[in-house]
Each structure stands twice: as C-alpha cells, then as structure tokens.
Scaffold this active site. Structure first.
Site, short mmCIF file in Angstrom:
data_model
loop_
_atom_site.label_atom_id
_atom_site.label_comp_id
_atom_site.label_asym_id
_atom_site.label_seq_id
_atom_site.Cartn_x
_atom_site.Cartn_y
_atom_site.Cartn_z
N ARG A 13 -7.19 -1.91 8.87
CA ARG A 13 -7.75 -3.28 8.90
C ARG A 13 -7.48 -3.96 10.23
O ARG A 13 -8.33 -4.64 10.77
CB ARG A 13 -7.16 -4.12 7.77
CG ARG A 13 -8.04 -4.21 6.56
CD ARG A 13 -7.30 -4.89 5.44
NE ARG A 13 -6.03 -4.22 5.19
CZ ARG A 13 -5.09 -4.65 4.36
NH1 ARG A 13 -5.26 -5.77 3.70
NH2 ARG A 13 -3.98 -3.98 4.17
N THR A 15 3.78 3.13 5.49
CA THR A 15 2.38 2.67 5.52
C THR A 15 1.58 3.67 6.35
O THR A 15 2.05 4.12 7.39
CB THR A 15 2.23 1.26 6.11
OG1 THR A 15 0.86 1.05 6.46
CG2 THR A 15 3.06 1.05 7.37
N ARG A 21 1.28 -5.17 -5.70
CA ARG A 21 1.26 -6.39 -4.89
C ARG A 21 1.62 -7.52 -5.85
O ARG A 21 1.24 -7.49 -7.02
CB ARG A 21 -0.09 -6.59 -4.24
CG ARG A 21 -0.38 -5.44 -3.26
CD ARG A 21 -1.50 -5.73 -2.30
NE ARG A 21 -1.39 -4.90 -1.11
CZ ARG A 21 -1.94 -3.70 -0.97
NH1 ARG A 21 -2.66 -3.18 -1.94
NH2 ARG A 21 -1.79 -3.02 0.14
N ASP A 39 4.24 -4.22 6.56
CA ASP A 39 4.64 -5.52 7.13
C ASP A 39 4.64 -6.65 6.10
O ASP A 39 5.48 -7.55 6.17
CB ASP A 39 3.81 -5.88 8.37
CG ASP A 39 2.32 -5.94 8.08
OD1 ASP A 39 1.90 -5.48 7.00
OD2 ASP A 39 1.58 -6.44 8.95
N GLU A 53 -11.84 0.53 9.87
CA GLU A 53 -12.50 -0.44 8.97
C GLU A 53 -12.46 -1.87 9.51
O GLU A 53 -13.33 -2.67 9.21
CB GLU A 53 -11.87 -0.38 7.57
CG GLU A 53 -10.40 -0.75 7.53
CD GLU A 53 -9.80 -0.66 6.13
OE1 GLU A 53 -8.63 -0.29 6.02
OE2 GLU A 53 -10.51 -0.94 5.16
N ARG A 74 -27.76 15.18 12.61
CA ARG A 74 -27.55 13.78 12.23
C ARG A 74 -26.44 13.13 13.04
O ARG A 74 -25.54 13.81 13.54
CB ARG A 74 -27.16 13.69 10.76
CG ARG A 74 -28.34 13.87 9.84
CD ARG A 74 -27.90 13.90 8.39
NE ARG A 74 -29.09 14.01 7.54
CZ ARG A 74 -29.10 14.58 6.35
NH1 ARG A 74 -27.99 15.10 5.84
NH2 ARG A 74 -30.21 14.63 5.64
N GLY A 78 0.83 -1.21 0.00
CA GLY A 78 0.00 0.00 0.00
C GLY A 78 0.86 1.25 0.00
O GLY A 78 1.82 1.35 0.75
N ASP A 133 1.16 0.53 11.91
CA ASP A 133 1.03 -0.70 12.69
C ASP A 133 2.32 -1.53 12.69
O ASP A 133 2.29 -2.75 12.72
CB ASP A 133 -0.14 -1.54 12.13
CG ASP A 133 0.04 -1.87 10.65
OD1 ASP A 133 0.92 -1.28 10.00
OD2 ASP A 133 -0.72 -2.71 10.15
N ASP A 175 -0.92 3.02 8.05
CA ASP A 175 -1.56 2.36 9.20
C ASP A 175 -0.80 2.50 10.52
O ASP A 175 -1.37 2.27 11.59
CB ASP A 175 -1.75 0.86 8.91
CG ASP A 175 -2.81 0.64 7.85
OD1 ASP A 175 -3.66 1.53 7.66
OD2 ASP A 175 -2.79 -0.42 7.19
P1 ADP Z 1 2.26 -3.95 2.80
O1 ADP Z 1 3.73 -4.01 2.58
O2 ADP Z 1 1.69 -2.58 2.60
O3 ADP Z 1 1.84 -4.60 4.11
P2 ADP Z 1 1.19 -6.29 1.34
O4 ADP Z 1 0.78 -7.02 2.57
O5 ADP Z 1 0.23 -6.25 0.22
O6 ADP Z 1 1.56 -4.77 1.62
O7 ADP Z 1 2.57 -6.93 0.83
C1 ADP Z 1 3.23 -6.43 -0.31
C2 ADP Z 1 3.88 -7.53 -1.06
O8 ADP Z 1 4.87 -8.18 -0.24
C3 ADP Z 1 2.97 -8.68 -1.49
O9 ADP Z 1 2.23 -8.38 -2.64
C4 ADP Z 1 3.99 -9.78 -1.77
O10 ADP Z 1 4.60 -9.60 -3.03
C5 ADP Z 1 5.02 -9.52 -0.66
N1 ADP Z 1 4.73 -10.45 0.45
C6 ADP Z 1 3.83 -10.32 1.43
N2 ADP Z 1 3.81 -11.42 2.22
C7 ADP Z 1 4.71 -12.29 1.69
C8 ADP Z 1 5.15 -13.61 2.03
N3 ADP Z 1 4.64 -14.28 3.07
N4 ADP Z 1 6.11 -14.17 1.25
C9 ADP Z 1 6.65 -13.51 0.20
N5 ADP Z 1 6.26 -12.27 -0.17
C10 ADP Z 1 5.31 -11.66 0.56
#
Ligand code: ADP
Length: 323
Positions: free
Chosen positions: A172, A126, A72, A103, A223, A163, A11, A130, A128
């Site tokens: 999330r 991010t 992603r 994360d 959310e 209202r 994100g 978090d 968030d």
């Molecule tokens: P964010 O980094 O914002 O938390 P995502 O959770 O969508 O976003 O993770 C981003 C990308 O990181 C995923 O689309 C994937 O390519 C990679 N990723 C996430 N989890 C794993 C995992 N368990 N193993 C390998 N790659 C991962």
C-alpha cells in the site's frame, strides 16, 4: 521478569510461527513463564490468554500463518479498550510482551507502553518490509518468492498470446515486493509508490518495446502506486494501445500464505530470540531487527516514523535492462 506473553497482530506473514517458536523456546530456556495471546489486541482485551510450553510450538517452524491467530482491533485504539487489555494482563500477572506485527501493531504497543508502562519488545512481521530498523521483515522474502512464481507463470501465457500483463502485488505504501519481484520476474517496468511515473511514461515504454519487436510485456504494479491500481492503469494504457491485448492479474492474499522460505525461518528465529532476550534483560519500547547481519534494537518511535527508502540501484536497474 517471570511472566511474559507473545501475540501476533495486524496482517499475517509467513515466518510468524517460526518467530513465536523462538520466543517461547527462548523464554523457557531463560526460566520465564510464557503465555500466548490469541487474536492480537482483540484477544488481549477479551482475555484470550493461554500458557504455552515447549510442545505448544512443536512442528510449526515450517508453517505459514500464525498459530496464535491475528486480528485488527478498533477497541484497542480507544482508552477503554486498552484499560481492559491492561486489566487482563494484570489478572495473569504478565509483566512483559512480545509483539509480532507491523507498524500499526507497534504504534499500539508504543501507546500502551506510554499509558501503562508495560514493557514491550517488537519483532517485525509483515510482508511489506516497510519498517525502519531492520533490513528485512519476517515474511517479505517468502512473499517475493510467491510473487515470482506467479509472474513466471503469467509470463508464459503472456508470451503465447502476445499480451501485455499488468500484475498487481501487495504494498500500500511501499514498493519493496514490487521492485524485487519485478526484477526477478524480468518485468519491463515496475510502478512503486516511492517514485512518480506518469501514465504517459508507461504508454511510451510499452510502445518503445513494441517498436523493438517485443511481443509480450510484464509490468509489476505495487497496489499503492500513485497512478492507481493495476486495473486502472491497464484501462488507461489500453485506450492508447488499441491494437494490443492488455490483461491484469492481481496476486492478492496468495502473497501472505505458504511455507516460509529458509531466509524467513532464520530471520524470524533470530529476531524472536533477540526480542525475548531483550525483554528479559530489561529492554522495552523497542523492536528487534537485523541490520547488516547484526542484531539491533530500534525504538518503536523510529521504527514507525522513519521511512525506509527503496535502494535506488534497484529502480535504476529496471530502466537499464529495458532501455
Ligand atoms: P500492522 O501491524 O500489520 O501494520 P494494523 O495497521 O492493522 O496492522 O494494526 C494492527 C492493530 O494495531 C490495529 O488493529 C490496532 O488494534 C492496533 N493499532 C494500530 N494503530 C493504533 C493506534 N494508533 N493506537 C492504538 N492501537 C493501534
């Protein structure tokens, strides 16, 4: 380490560009060659890798989004995908990576490091907030400010029409944006995933407000709240408060965009420089963060698995101000 690359993943968040700029300028300052990987892990697998120079990052510190794009990638979750990514890095003789993401992106980075030994340092981008190992993440402050502006506007119309508004903000798994924007927007209640609140509590609070002659109310909902999203909670509240006009506003992706705040530009610049200097000094498998105004490094393992708790005094404050 002479050749390194930076990518943004998952994100997007306001301030990612300021972070990219700090990484690029820091790398050049220390004599390293720096590449940009577009579209996160997806671009790493496809070899969407280009050299960057100081001018590539001119005039971006004030811009939302990410000039490197984000994506992603399900392929990166597979061994074959990661093998392709490693081969692409080898073709460019890239020895180290800076991952700007959340994360999920750090989980991917950790696995990639374990499999191929590629040195990776993260910078938490991010909205968030978090992630353990930093008091604030890049983009969080801007997202809260965006939410506050929206809440203030909704409050005007809520007041004109007597209202009740349920306003859903992003989060999330965490109520960081909700609690801070709720406090700043003077919300009567803030519903977050970290604490259990029943629908009965919500209805009682709204009825108590009405009995104190309160004609309009704002409830901020993260959310991921355990009762449900704002639409569901509002529908259930309306069943018990039949004579009140209840509305819902979902802020959605507006919270991801916009020019980063001063706080986010500084945070992103500090963490970007700290990440690249850490990488060039031999750090790997860690995330750069800022805790109590000090630059720190935290292993990805901890950043991903340790739950950062919401400050209890913030939650308590909302109750006290609306009792
Ligand atoms: P964010 O980094 O914002 O938390 P995502 O959770 O969508 O976003 O993770 C981003 C990308 O990181 C995923 O689309 C994937 O390519 C990679 N990723 C996430 N989890 C794993 C995992 N368990 N193993 C390998 N790659 C991962």
């Amino acid at each position: 380490m002479k050749k390194v690359a930076v990518y943004t993943s998952g994100g997007d968040a306001p301030g990612m560009n300021a972070c990219i700029r700090a990484v690029v300028r820091g790398a050049i300052y220390h004599g390293a060659e720096i590449f940009g990987i577009r579209y996160g892990y997806s671009g790493m697998i496809k070899g969407d890798i280009k050299p960057l120079n100081s001018y590539s990052v001119s005039n971006i510190i004030q811009k939302g989004g990410t000039i490197l794009k984000s994506a992603r990638s399900d392929d990166f979750k597979t061994k074959e995908g990661r093998k392709k990514a490693f081969n692409c890095l080898q073709e460019h003789e890239i020895e180290g990576l800076i991952c700007i993401g959340g994360d999920g992106s750090f989980t991917g980075a950790k696995i990639f490091h374990e499999e191929y030994g590629v040195a990776i340092v993260g910078a938490p981008g991010t909205i968030d907030n978090d992630i353990y190992g930093t008091d604030f993440t890049i983009g969080f402050d801007t997202a809260v400010n965006t939410a506050i502006q929206a809440i203030d506007k909704i409050r005007d119309t809520a007041d004109s029409h007597d209202r009740i508004f349920f306003i859903e903000v992003m989060g999330r798994d965490s109520g960081y944006i909700a609690i801070r924007s709720g406090i700043c927007g003077g919300a009567e209640m803030v519903l977050v995933p970290e604490t259990a609140t029943s629908i009965e509590d919500v209805i009682e609070t709204l009825k108590a407000g009405r009995s104190r002659s309160k004609t309009s109310s704002i409830i901020v909902v993260a959310e991921g709240d355990e009762i449900g999203g704002a639409i569901e909670i509002a529908a259930r509240a309306q069943e018990s408060l039949v004579d009140v006009d209840i509305r819902v506003a979902t802020l959605g992706h507006i919270q991801r965009g916009g020019a980063p705040s001063a706080k986010d530009r500084i945070l992103a610049s500090r963490m970007g420089l700290s990440a690249i200097e850490g990488l060039l000094n031999g750090r790997k498998d860690v995330m750069a963060g800022v805790m109590k105004d000090e630059l720190v490094y935290t292993p990805f393992e901890h950043a991903i698995t340790i739950k950062k708790s919401l400050s209890p005094d913030l939650l308590r404050m909302v109750d006290i101000f609306n009792s």
